[in-house]
Design an enzyme around this catalytic site. Structure first.
Site, PDB file in Angstrom:
ATOM      1  N   HIS A  26     -22.982 133.145 -21.040  1.00  0.00           N
ATOM      2  CA  HIS A  26     -21.586 133.567 -21.664  1.00  0.00           C
ATOM      3  C   HIS A  26     -20.823 132.896 -22.307  1.00  0.00           C
ATOM      4  O   HIS A  26     -20.797 131.334 -22.050  1.00  0.00           O
ATOM      5  CB  HIS A  26     -20.932 134.623 -20.731  1.00  0.00           C
ATOM      6  CG  HIS A  26     -20.558 133.685 -19.593  1.00  0.00           C
ATOM      7  ND1 HIS A  26     -21.116 133.231 -18.497  1.00  0.00           N
ATOM      8  CD2 HIS A  26     -19.258 132.975 -19.424  1.00  0.00           C
ATOM      9  CE1 HIS A  26     -20.455 132.606 -17.722  1.00  0.00           C
ATOM     10  NE2 HIS A  26     -19.353 132.212 -18.272  1.00  0.00           N
ATOM     11  N   HIS A  37     -18.541 127.693 -26.819  1.00  0.00           N
ATOM     12  CA  HIS A  37     -19.835 127.158 -26.019  1.00  0.00           C
ATOM     13  C   HIS A  37     -20.297 127.910 -25.102  1.00  0.00           C
ATOM     14  O   HIS A  37     -19.541 128.696 -24.332  1.00  0.00           O
ATOM     15  CB  HIS A  37     -19.533 125.765 -25.685  1.00  0.00           C
ATOM     16  CG  HIS A  37     -18.865 125.649 -24.176  1.00  0.00           C
ATOM     17  ND1 HIS A  37     -17.343 125.923 -24.378  1.00  0.00           N
ATOM     18  CD2 HIS A  37     -19.254 125.473 -23.265  1.00  0.00           C
ATOM     19  CE1 HIS A  37     -17.013 125.688 -22.993  1.00  0.00           C
ATOM     20  NE2 HIS A  37     -18.181 125.591 -22.275  1.00  0.00           N
TER      21      HIS A  37
END
Length: 180
Positions: free
Chosen positions: A38, A123
């Protein structure tokens, strides 16, 4: 309860290409399970049940349109010479859209006293490194332009994180869906 606001990686092709990459990169580090991949838009930390309800109400006010990102590139925090985390980034346009979304999250949560401790950097963590593994610069540079695929971003999740000796267990508390 320990919580964060996230965007889950749901595309199976992306999960598979990340898993393949994790298997290929032979390092002494814990790979993140593909069901837990995630983007953390904002880490909230420990909040009360009462605060959870206020967070849910605030998040439901966010309006955003669906967009697509390209997951590509590899990096490390704090730096490749001494990595603690290895991550996958995004294309420039997708990254800008994620930053914009993270700002919307931060803006609606700020009145509740919930502010980010650091600026959002798009990221996905794919490895957590506990022991010192040495300089990864050369290895990561070889993978710098690796493309993991396209993902539609159409929902934000408020997630609960329970820390266990086997790693965190995430569960969904609420979702905010993009406007059509």
């Amino acid at each position: 309860m320990r919580t964060f606001v996230a965007i889950e990686i749901s595309e199976n092709d992306i999960k598979k290409s990340i898993k393949d990459f994790q298997n290929k990169l032979q390092i002494n580090a814990k790979p993140i399970n593909s069901d837990q991949l995630h983007f953390t838009l904002q880490f909230l930390g420990e909040i009360s049940e009462e605060q959870v309800q206020k967070v849910i109400e605030s998040l439901q006010t966010i309006k955003f349109s669906e967009f697509t990102i390209n997951l590509k590139g590899i990096g490390a925090f704090p730096k490749p010479k001494f990595p603690r985390v290895i991550w996958i980034g995004t294309d420039e346009e997708g990254g800008k859209n994620l930053i914009e979304l993270a700002k919307k999250v931060e803006n609606v949560l700020k009145p509740l006293g919930l502010v980010s401790d650091k600026p959002f950097k798009p990221h996905i963590t794919i490895f957590r490194i506990k022991k010192k593994i040495g300089d990864m610069t050369e290895e990561l540079n070889k993978q710098k332009f690796m493309d993991f695929g396209m993902q539609k971003i159409s929902r934000i999740m408020l997630k609960k994180s329970e820390l266990t000796s086997d790693g965190p267990i995430y569960s969904n508390l609420e979702e905010v869906i993009a406007v059509k």
